[in-house]
Design a protein around this motif. Sequence first.
Motif, PDB file in Angstrom:
ATOM      1  N   MET A  74      54.343  19.144  12.001  1.00 29.55           N
ATOM      2  CA  MET A  74      55.350  20.249  12.485  1.00 29.55           C
ATOM      3  C   MET A  74      55.225  21.450  11.270  1.00 29.55           C
ATOM      4  N   PRO A  75      54.010  21.956  11.352  1.00 33.21           N
ATOM      5  CA  PRO A  75      53.799  23.028  10.188  1.00 33.21           C
ATOM      6  C   PRO A  75      54.879  24.081  10.143  1.00 33.21           C
ATOM      7  N   GLY A  76      55.337  24.727  11.257  1.00 32.65           N
ATOM      8  CA  GLY A  76      56.268  25.845  11.197  1.00 32.65           C
ATOM      9  C   GLY A  76      57.657  25.379  10.653  1.00 32.65           C
ATOM     10  N   VAL A 131      53.502  15.388   3.425  1.00 35.58           N
ATOM     11  CA  VAL A 131      52.305  15.903   3.990  1.00 35.58           C
ATOM     12  C   VAL A 131      52.272  15.621   5.508  1.00 35.58           C
ATOM     13  N   VAL A 176      54.268  18.310   7.385  1.00 39.52           N
ATOM     14  CA  VAL A 176      53.366  19.638   7.256  1.00 39.52           C
ATOM     15  C   VAL A 176      52.298  19.565   8.346  1.00 39.52           C
ATOM     16  N   LEU A 177      51.763  18.565   8.365  1.00 42.59           N
ATOM     17  CA  LEU A 177      50.735  18.338   9.551  1.00 42.59           C
ATOM     18  C   LEU A 177      51.198  18.193  10.886  1.00 42.59           C
ATOM     19  N   ALA A 227      58.440  22.716   8.624  1.00 39.82           N
ATOM     20  CA  ALA A 227      58.293  22.278   7.328  1.00 39.82           C
ATOM     21  C   ALA A 227      57.837  23.279   6.232  1.00 39.82           C
ATOM     22  N   ILE A 228      57.113  24.029   6.579  1.00 40.71           N
ATOM     23  CA  ILE A 228      56.803  25.383   5.830  1.00 40.71           C
ATOM     24  C   ILE A 228      58.207  26.183   5.673  1.00 40.71           C
ATOM     25  N   SER A 229      58.946  26.370   6.748  1.00 41.83           N
ATOM     26  CA  SER A 229      60.242  27.283   6.697  1.00 41.83           C
ATOM     27  C   SER A 229      61.125  26.322   5.808  1.00 41.83           C
TER      28      SER A 229
END
Length: 141
Positions: A52-54, A46, A49-50, A56-58
Amino acid sequence: MEKDNMEILAFIGSAILFALFTLVVLFVLIKMSARLALIILFLIPVIPVLLMPGIAISFLSHRHMLLADGLVPINNFHILLMLWSTLVGLILYTEFLTWYLRKGRSISKGADKNKSANPFATIQESTSTAIGTVKNGLLKR
């Protein structure tokens, strides 16, 4: 050919990250606490994702393979969910097992108090004493 090499490297990198994640959680579970392992199990994925959202999501959406003629993609997120469910199951199992063993130890301590003085008591007497102790313990609840 170069694309295949990149896919292999991405798979190896993902496998290493997930293996390290699993080893950290299992180490904390064995050496420290099940509750701390559960907290770490949820915080490690988690926090990136909070923060470095870009990135982590990639990483989580990276597709490794397609199953069922391309209908079912297997992404890093699916692998993470599989690891989560497995590790949560292990943590809950260890918590239940330790609770059960502690509960059994307290019942056996109560049985030692009511133990007959005859060291050569028959199996029937020992069994009836143990059943009576458990019965009394259950009735007191």
